[in-house]
Structure formats: structure tokens, C-alpha cells
Write an enzyme that holds these catalytic residues in place. Structure first.
Site, PDB file in Angstrom:
ATOM      1  N   HIS A 159       0.698  65.787  22.425  1.00 22.34           N
ATOM      2  CA  HIS A 159      -0.036  64.551  22.165  1.00 22.34           C
ATOM      3  C   HIS A 159      -1.428  64.908  21.661  1.00 22.34           C
ATOM      4  O   HIS A 159      -2.313  65.245  22.463  1.00 22.34           O
ATOM      5  CB  HIS A 159      -0.136  63.718  23.441  1.00 22.34           C
ATOM      6  N   HIS A 208      -1.036  59.177  18.255  1.00 18.44           N
ATOM      7  CA  HIS A 208      -0.806  59.421  19.680  1.00 18.44           C
ATOM      8  C   HIS A 208      -0.021  60.710  19.913  1.00 18.44           C
ATOM      9  O   HIS A 208      -0.483  61.624  20.590  1.00 18.44           O
ATOM     10  CB  HIS A 208      -0.067  58.208  20.258  1.00 18.44           C
ATOM     11  N   GLU A 223      -1.569  49.245  48.065  1.00 19.39           N
ATOM     12  CA  GLU A 223      -0.876  50.429  48.575  1.00 19.39           C
ATOM     13  C   GLU A 223      -0.844  51.577  47.561  1.00 19.39           C
ATOM     14  O   GLU A 223      -0.928  52.742  47.943  1.00 19.39           O
ATOM     15  CB  GLU A 223       0.572  50.079  48.959  1.00 19.39           C
ATOM     16  N   HIS A 273      10.840  42.779  54.789  1.00 18.25           N
ATOM     17  CA  HIS A 273      10.039  43.647  55.651  1.00 18.25           C
ATOM     18  C   HIS A 273      10.885  44.654  56.429  1.00 18.25           C
ATOM     19  O   HIS A 273      10.373  45.324  57.318  1.00 18.25           O
ATOM     20  CB  HIS A 273       9.232  42.787  56.633  1.00 18.25           C
TER      21      HIS A 273
END
Lengths: 651, 651
Positions: free
Chosen positions: B20, B251, B399, B461
């Protein structure tokens, strides 16, 4: 009317002994204004396609939704169901669980995903509106969200994407109560959330979330603004219970009968437990009247439409596939079998998809900034603010939102969503994949870059454990085809599978055509089958494999057969489908009393199911490495020689 | 000097045949300004604790980093290594792979996580600075990021959190080249990214990313601003190659020798392949001089410090645990075994953590808005903008950032990071868990809510597949203790484990104390052991279990023993440790020729490894449900009776 929500919620939480009162008490006025004055719904037909969609993204506040569904007359949410809140078998589960017939549009609980589902619903609406016009498709999507939904990365992805796509029929109500589970939101955030939405080109209004008139006006303004709307509602968590109002404990702190008594005294509520005074109950029932009228008018418009339009509308909403899709797949398969070129890879999957796009205008593909290397755009135009007829969604580098919005599209109905990325990045999307599996939504997850076969990009881009981790997920159909014929079969299986998500896992690199049978029989449909039977006697060895390693198994078979060892190769594109077969079929495929060796460029985890405790395994024992693919296969010992050696050792 | 980066990068990419070029060509001036004028580093000691940290979050641009490390004289990144870019065994892998001795501070590739690692490094610096003062700890963290890093949800979580925590020593360089893999960024984003950072209270500067003086000035300003800094650098992707400049193909489009020739002509570069003209090479080498001086001064300050300070500094950076930690764990274990109360759960893990917090000031806990239900804050003060001595990080509901910043803390060194949430939400964190496993970082992931045992919050959960999916991950130690004694042992194992991450998986609900041996022997260290041996004859049945189901196995054993069937119970807190044991030990534990039945409130996936193809299994076959835990266990048939029945069937 808002107090009716409060008392039903508190009564149910008291009965259950636990629950989250913060949301239903804090958002009662917001919900009342929405349902009484704006929401298009008809409890007599909860799955009416042109209904507005409501998503409770802060799913822990489930009693808000159940109260609303009960008060508006949704028959599944009976008083008995409310009384059994959180009990086994009640539709009023701890968190809302997808059940359109009950008025529950999506499962929520893991935060942030709800607003991503809502984004997907709004996309589906816009797409169908472009196809069928305002007369048949013109509804809005409303999402309730808490601070957690907007802190989660997926929520932020949604903010960027929805603003970019200018989905004006999407409205988010932010329950700005300044409290999360840990306490004050200032413990973990200090940004101006409304300003953040403005940066993303949302229409933002900041109001008092307990002022019905203000909420009503804000909703009215949201409906006419061409941008997605945030209605930032300043609220008091657990409003109504003196002890908990505005407090950390308001979120889900234990409730006591005294709390209810004090709330009743303060709010002047005369109803007993689970009892709604009749005038209020009647007012709630009346909220459905306008929706019923709208539905009748809509039904007339549908009836008046041309046969072609009506049939097509009903077809896509019924989830029926258009004649010709199968033929398209079979034609590809036959061509591939005849050509026999070494060309199979994710690119071939893109070719199949392209053939299907032509037959099935309801297919829509979302991809996380990997258009070129995944090859699933093909001739599709982009879905964008200026073109809702486009069927390819540039998601940006936002895999989690991509997966969750695809779920929203699937839950909405009328559109078949594909979500495309590299398998190593499925970890970013996994929370959404789990929800699709849990809800039983037929979201189609398509992956490229399935192993060390991708080579020089190295171990971050080489899944080794991910196939196993997806196979471990209940209700997730994982297919890893070995060539173009199996790829075609995998697509056929995927489109027929309506009860859960599918993961189609493809290699990036070119693979040889192994199957020369191009007929319509779907051999992959049984999950595993004998690709090459043993020759020269009773089978002594069974080699099991999937995907890009099936060619290695075939080469190993050559080595063993050359030594006079009758060896069969079993291709296992889908473990769970094989597991569903009868014992006799499984035994025949695996070969009774045979030495079994599996080869897969992935970890062994789970393979003992098929090879037994003492079976051989050739694959990965750790992460990959950066280097040319062929060299990596040798480096990690995934070779025909290694497979043959493992078999010989065991003979 | 910037062109030296360009040509080394292009030469390496040409040699590899892929890579790249967009990032190294577009960010060459930015990197040059940073390394030549500001970065504190000394290639003679790449792991010098007070060095600045550099993270290439857009890891696909790896040649930028390798070029810099080579040019500045990091010995691991030799010219030969560059020439073997992307080849097997080269430290110049496709994406940067964590190797501090080489100057590679973290593994990057999956986007967004790099800046989260950088956030963790800045947190570690701030924490250590508070402990040891400016004389020993005063360094900065610099991250290079592309559009993808800022579109990923985890990147957005970082923006919110870093701004909130006011980590002034963190600077992000945004490669604002308006191109992603799909093409123009306007395909997927239309927000003002700089404004988004400003909303989150960052110090934002917008400059020309090819103007060295402007970059230099912006860095200087960033260094004195108390807020984290975004330097938004307007750049041209693939700058220097006429054919690709500013183009989508810039890119990672294939490069040809002609491209290099044209670039050389345009930039007036005279160096041949991999050859840096000596004046330029010398200028690059000279960039390390100031760092070497600073390191010498720092070493003198460390030498001049009191013995206590120096010893403690060296202890935490060496990863040595302070005497007393083990005693603290053993004391807890002994007390638990003696008390024998039914009290084990995540709360008990919090108690162990609390005892360790006292002994080990380097422990720092991050938690995603679940302070109360996970009980791992205890007496810790919060780490915040106004108190860097705090050791508890309120991560908000983020998280993914939590896990990735914990990795950054672990990679930084000197601080032991814990990341705490519910197991069902580990899916959000999983991309970071994978990176910890891949890097071999000893990040400690602690989870509560490990099964249907959480009850009424329902299936969102309730993990059922997640334990299996973590067990499938290479280099991830998964421990699921059955009682307080095993919990203490699990913590002991976790703190001693330095070569990879650990997942400590706890139940929310109270579990009985099963072990009454409170001695220092760590029985869990072998992964599995006989908890209760068969009685009344040779063992005929082995029951295998983990965590909250071990009590069910023990009860089933009672039923079988009562019928005269000699039955043993094996507790298996950690599969991978058991797998490492010798064959004889494993055979003895599993019991040769015995009927084997496993019980775990999770899917069977993977258990065949231990029970064999025909072994019994009592557990979950799908997702859970909302209801009281005891009822769920009965509903799903996870009972002593079912375990005993499976054993009897097989006898």
C-alpha cells in the site's frame, strides 16, 4: 396517559422482582406523544408492511415497549403477559425479543445496535419507496436511545452514516437523563452530544422530554425535515418515584411497594396494580384509530394497483423468490463445471450475486469499503441520498453498523440484505451476527479472505479461529465452498434458508474447479458428501476437508491410492447441515472404521466431532504469517504429503 | 528526507509485488517533521521506557513505519529486511507486527484499533507519570490514522474518551487524503471530521500535510496544549507518482518500475533502488541524536533516584510482581475454603482483585459502565482528567475501545491492565481480544454473566457460544472457575501468564464452595483435575465440567454412586492448559475406557475433544431464554438427573 406507562411498568417490575424502570419512567411522555399523535400503526395487523417501525435501542427499558403495546391493543401483549414480565414463556422477556406479530420489531439489549437496526429499516423503506412509490411505501422509523447507544462505536457509525445518507424518515429520541449504570454520564463523556449529531448533518432539536407539547412539536418538525432527526430529550431518570428520580439507582435499582405508593400519591394515580382507569385506557385504545384508517386506505391503494405491481409488492414482502433465480445459479454452475478453469474465489461469488441481482430486484448489498476486492457491486448503482433506487450501499469502514443495519433491513422485510467484508473483520461485525442468529433473521453475510491463503497481508488478515467461532454460534449456517460448483450450491442454500443468518465464506485466491458435475442437484445441501470415493477395495481412509483445502485432500488421496490405500475425500461445506442428516448417511460419508484425517487451514477446534478423538488433523495451531500463500502452506505444513502421512501413521 | 521514505517504500513494494503506497507517499512529510524535530527515541535502545510511542493505526501503510525505522537506525529493520518486505520471516510483514525491539509498538491492520492502542499508551504514561514524576516518565504518544480509523466505531469511541480524559500527550495525525479503498470518501461520509473532534474537546489544527514547516509548527502547538491533539493533514494520496496521485488506485494499486522512474524524474531523486544518497541518510541518522542525549540524562536521573523508587520503577517495567501478591491470593483461597459459604460469583473475583490492588499498584482496571454489577472497582479511585493517580477507568459503554486501550496499556508496559465487562458483550471487544492474542500481550479480560445462570435478562445477556469461540482463539487462555478456590487459582495463573491474554470468566449468580482444600497448591494450573474420585471400585464414569455446572456434575455423581456406579468428577477450568499436559496425565484424568459425559451451560462445540465422538453432553443446543435461572436450568435440561441418565445410557 404517560402515567399509565409508568404504573404498568412499575407494577410489572415489582411483580418480576427486577427490571429497569429508568427508561419507561423517563421516556413516558416521549412515547405518549409519539403514539398518540404521530405513529402510524394498527394493532389489528401488527405486520402491516406500511406501518411505522419503532425500535427500543435501550432495550433494558423493555417495559416501556410492552406497556405501549399493551395499551394500544396489541393482542400478544396481554395483561397476563405483563404480569409475567421476565418469566419463562412470556412475550414480555427481560429485553425485547423480535416478534413482529407482537409488535416487537427487533431484539435489543446489547447497546447501539438498535439504532443501527433502525437505520437499516429506514434504508429498506427508502429503497422500497423508490420501487413502489408513496402510495404503497411511506412510513417512518422511530428509535428510542440512551446514552449507552450513543457511546457505543456502532452508534457513532450510525450517526455518520445516517447523516450522510440523509434518511429523513429516521428519528432518534435521545433519553438525555445524564445517568448511566456507573452514575453521572460525566464520568465517561464530556462532549455535547447534540453538537456531535449536528456535525453529522442531522436535524437536531433539544427539548424538555417531559413536555408533551414540546415533544409533539419536535416530532412534527422532524417529519418535515429532509435530514434524519435527533430529538434530544432532557429527561429525569425514573421520573415519578421520589426516592430514585434523577439518581443512579433510578436505572435499575430494586423497587419496593412503597415506591409505587409514593409515586401514586405524587402523581394522583388511582388505579390499582395493573389497573388502568378506563378513560385513560380508552384514550390509549383510541390512538390506533387513525392508523386503522390509514391501513384501510393503503389496502385500497394496493388493491387498485396493477396486477404486476401488487404481485411484485406481495412477492417481496412475502419473501418469495422470483422465478428464474435458481436457473441463474444453475446456469453459472453448469458453465463453471464445463469451463473447469481455475478461477474460483470471492470473485466467482460476485458473479453469482450479479446474476441474482438481475433476477431479484429486492437484493441489496452493503459493503464496508471493500468494493473492488470483494467484487459484489458489479452493475449495481449506489444507494445514496440522491438515488434511493441504488442497491449497493457504501458503508465506509464500519463493519458493525453494516451488519446491524443489514439485520434491520431483514427485519423490515421486502428487501434481501447482503453484508460483505473480509472474514478477519467479521469480528467487528460479530455482535450483529449474533443478533441475527438470535432473532432468526435471514441476513446474508458474505466474506472473502478466509485463511492464510490471502498471503502477504499477514496474520491480522488471516482468519484461523474465525470459522470455528462462527460454527459455534447457534442458528448460524456457515458455508465454505471448495469451488464454483459448491459456491453456486451455497448461494442456493443461502437464498432458501429463511430461519437464520448465513455466512458464505470464500477464498480470495483462485482455486481449481474440482467438481465437473454441473447438474441441478445440490450436493452441498446435505452439508457433506463424498467428493471422491475410494478405489481398489474397501475404503480405509476418509479425508475430510472444506474450501481451499479440498484440493489438498484430493492430492493426498492420489498419494495414498498410489500406495494401494483406498481413500475417499469428503467435502464438508456446511457442518450444521451435515449434522442434521440421518445417522446412516453420516456414517456412510465418514466411513465406518476408517482412519479419518481432516485438513483445513484453520484451527482444529471442533473437528474432533468428525474425526474422532484420535483422528488426524492438518491445519493451523496458531496465527498465520506474512508471506506468499504457497510458502505459508508449506511453512505451516498444510500439504498433501502431511495429510497422507497422518493417514499412514494411523493405519 | 521525506523522499527517502517515498523511495524506500516504493522500492520495497515493487520488490514485494504488492503493498500500500498511499500512506507512505502521502504521509512522508508528516513523518519526517515528527521524527526529525520532535520524536523522542533512541534506536540504540528501542525499548527505553521513556521513549515516545508511535502507532501506525493505518497499518496497511506499513512501509512508512519500516522506512522510518530503517532510516533512523533501528537495527532490526535492516536494508535486507526491507528488501524482503512481506516475505516470510522478514520483520517487515504486510502489516506491522508488534516487536518492541524493532521499534514496532503494536500490531495494526484492522482499522481504528491502533488509535485505541495509542489511547491506552497515553493512559499508561499518565498513570506512571503520576507515580514516578516527570523525571522518569514524560513521553508522548503519536498516532498516524486514516479515514478508516475514524469511521470505525472504535475510533469514534477513542475520540470521545480521549477528549473526555484530556490526555494532552496524545496526538493523532489524520491523513486527510479524501480517498478510501472504494474511492472518494464522499461515498460514505459527509461530516466535517475536524469539527467532530472539536465537539469532543480535542485541540484541532488543520494544515497542509506536505508543508514541513506547517507540520512542525502544529506539532509544537500540540505539545503545549493540554488537550489531546488532532493534526488534520490535508494530503495527496500516493504523492509523487503522477499516475496515482490523488487517485483511488493510489491506495494500493499495483506499482510498476515506470512509476518509480516517473517519480524519480519528478522529484529529482538520484538514488538507485533501495539506495539513499548519503547526505540524506546522514540527516536521518542524525535525528536520533537528541533522543540519545535525552536517554542518557534520563538514565542518570534513574540512577540518582532513591533505591526504592528505582527498584519499583524497574520492577513494574520488568513485569515482576511484588512479593505478597501470591500470599494475598492464597489468603483469600484459604478463607474461602474454610468459610465454605455459598458466595462465589463475579463478586468474589472482585474481592481477589481488591486484595491484589493493594499489593500491586501497577494494576489498573478499565470497565465498560458496569462498575456495580462487576464489583472490580472496590476501593480504587477513578482515573480522570483531574486525577491521574486513579486506577479505575470508567470507559463508558465502549467495550471495543476498552479492550483495545487495555492492549495499549499492556504494550506500553509498567501497568497491568484489566478490562471488565459481561461475557455476552465480549463480542463487542473481540477484535481487541484477537489482537492481544496475536501480539501475545498479557491483557487480562475479566467477564461476568457467563451463562443462562444470569436468568431474567434473557438470551441477549446469556452467552452460549462465546466460551467456545474464545477457546477457539489461539493463544487465549480461557479460565472458567467453579468456586472461590478455583477463582483464586485462576487469578494466580493469570498474573503469572505473560505470553498472551487471559479471559477470566465468572458467573453472576452465587455458587457453592466445592473445594475445601485451601492450600497453596494450584490444582487449576494443569487445566483439569479430578475433583472427586470414583468410589467403591474402578472408575466407570467420568463427568467433566466447568464453572457453575461443576456442582451439577457432583450431584450427578451422587446419583450414580448411589446406584453403585463408581463415578469421578473432573473440573476443567482451562482446556488449553490441560491440553499442554502429558498424555499420561490427561489419560488418568479423563479415565481410560470410562463413559464420559460433559456438562456445561453452553453449546457442545469443541467438547468432543474431551468426551470423544460418542460421549454424553448436557448443555445448550441454542440460545437461552428469559426466566428465573433455576427454571432455565430445568427448562434446558441441565440437571444432575440428565447427566446421570446420559451416563447410564452409555454404560
Amino acid at each position: 396517559m404517560a402515567h399509565a406507562i409508568r404504573f404498568l411498568s412499575v407494577d410489572a417490575i415489582l411483580a418480576a422482582g427486577e427490571g429497569h424502570q429508568g427508561v419507561p419512567l423517563g421516556m413516558a411522555e416521549i412515547a405518549t406523544a409519539l403514539y398518540a399523535r404521530h405513529l402510524k400503526f394498527d394493532p389489528a395487523d401488527p405486520t402491516w408492511p406500511d406501518r411505522d417501525r419503532v425500535v427500543l435501542s435501550n432495550g433494558h427499558g423493555s417495559m416501556l415497549l410492552y406497556s405501549l403495546l399493551h395499551l394500544t391493543g396489541h393482542s400478544h401483549i396481554s395483561l397476563d403477559a405483563l404480569k409475567r414480565f421476565r418469566e419463562l414463556g412470556s412475550p414480555c422477556a427481560g429485553h425485547p425479543e423480535y416478534e413482529p406479530a407482537a409488535g416487537i420489531e427487533t431484539t435489543t439489549g446489547p447497546l447501539g445496535q438498535g439504532i443501527a437496526n433502525a437505520l437499516g429499516m429506514a434504508i429498506a423503506e427508502a429503497s422500497l419507496n423508490a420501487r413502489f412509490g408513496d402510495g404503497l411505501v411511506d412510513h417512518r422509523t422511530w428509535a428510542f436511545a440512551g446514552d449507552g447507544c450513543l457511546q457505543e462505536g456502532v452508534g457513532q457509525e450510525v450517526i455518520q452514516l445516517a447523516g450522510h445518507l440523509r434518511l429523513g424518515k429516521l428519528t432518534v429520541f435521545w433519553d438525555d437523563n445524564a445517568i448511566t449504570d456507573d452514575g453521572a454520564t460525566e464520568l465517561s463523556i464530556s462532549e455535547d452530544v447534540a453538537a456531535r449529531f449536528r456535525v453529522a448533518s442531522w436535524h437536531v432539536q433539544e427539548i424538555d422530554g417531559h413536555d408533551i407539547a414540546a415533544i409533539d412539536a419536535a416530532i412534527a418538525a422532524a417529519k418535515v425535515d429532509p435530514r434524519p432527526s435527533l430529538i434530544a430529550c432532557k429527561t429525569v431518570i425514573a421520573r415519578g418515584i421520589p426516592r430514585l428520580e434523577g439518581q443512579r439507582g433510578g436505572h435499575s435499582g430494586k423497587l419496593f411497594p412503597e415506591d409505587r405508593a409514593e409515586m401514586a400519591a405524587r402523581l394522583g394515580w388511582t388505579g390499582g396494580s395493573f389497573a388502568i382507569p378506563e378513560p385513560i385506557a380508552a384514550a390509549w385504545r383510541a390512538t390506533a384509530a387513525s392508523g386503522a384508517q390509514e391501513r384501510a386506505a393503503w389496502a385500497k391503494r394496493l388493491a387498485d394497483a396493477s396486477n404486476a405491481v401488487r404481485d411484485e409488492f406481495e412477492r417481496v414482502h412475502g419473501g418469495t423468490l422470483k422465478a428464474g433465480w435458481r436457473e441463474a445459479i444453475h446456469a453459472f454452475k453448469q458453465r463453471a463445471a464445463q469451463d473447469g478453469k481455475a478461477e474460483f474465489s470471492i470473485a466467482a461469488s460476485g458473479e453469482i450475486a450479479a446474476a441474482l441481482y438481475e433476477v431479484l430486484p429486492e437484493m441489496m448489498t452493503a459493503c464496508a469499503d471493500l468494493e473492488a476486492p470483494t467484487n459484489h457491486k458489479r452493475q449495481l448503482a449506489a444507494f445514496k441520498a440522491s438515488d434511493r433506487a441504488g442497491r449497493y450501499l457504501h458503508c465506509g469502514v464500519r463493519e458493525h453498523a453494516m451488519g446491524a443495519l443489514a439485520n434491520g433491513i431483514a427485519a423490515h422485510g421486502g428487501v434481501i440484505p447482503l453484508a460483505v467484508t473480509y472474514l478477519p473483520f467479521s469480528d467487528y461485525e460479530r455482535p450483529a451476527m449474533r443478533m441475527a442468529a438470535l432473532m432468526g433473521l435471514p441476513t446474508l453475510f458474505v466474506f472473502s479472505h478466509d485463511s492464510i491463503g490471502i498471503g502477504k497481508n499477514g496474520p491480522t488478515h488471516q482468519p484461523v479461529e474465525i470459522i470455528a467461532s462462527l460454527r459455534a454460534m447457534p442458528n448460524m449456517l456457515v458455508l465454505r465452498p471448495c469451488d464454483a460448483a459448491e459456491a453456486a450450491e451455497a448461494w442456493e442454500i443461502a437464498l432458501l434458508h429463511r430461519t437464520g443468518p448465513i455466512s458464505l465464506v470464500f477464498a480470495r485466491q483462485s482455486l481449481p474447479q474440482l467438481r465437473r458435475d454441473g447438474g441441478p442437484e445440490n450436493r452441498s445441501a446435505r452439508g457433506a458428501y463424498v467428493l471422491a470415493e475410494a478405489e481398489g477395495g474397501a475404503r480405509r481412509v476418509t479425508l475430510l476437508s472444506t474450501g481451499s483445502e479440498v484440493q489438498i485432500a484430493l492430492a493426498a488421496r492420489e498419494l495414498l491410492q498410489r500406495d494401494g490405500i483406498p481413500t475417499a475425500v469428503v467435502s464438508m461445506p456446511c457442518w450444521s447441515l451435515f449434522e442434521e442428516q440421518g445417522r446412516a448417511y453420516r456414517r456412510d460419508v465418514l466411513g465406518e472404521g476408517c482412519v479419518r484425517v481432516a485438513v483445513e487451514a484453520a484451527v482444529k477446534f471442533g473437528w474432533e466431532r468428525w474425526i474422532g478423538e484420535d483422528g488426524g488433523f492438518v491445519g493451523m495451531s496458531g496465527f498465520g504469517a506474512s508471506g506468499p500463500a504457497e510458502e505459508l502452506y508449506r511453512h505451516f505444513g498444510i500439504t498433501p504429503e502431511a495429510v497422507a502421512a497422518q493417514a499412514r501413521e494411523r493405519l
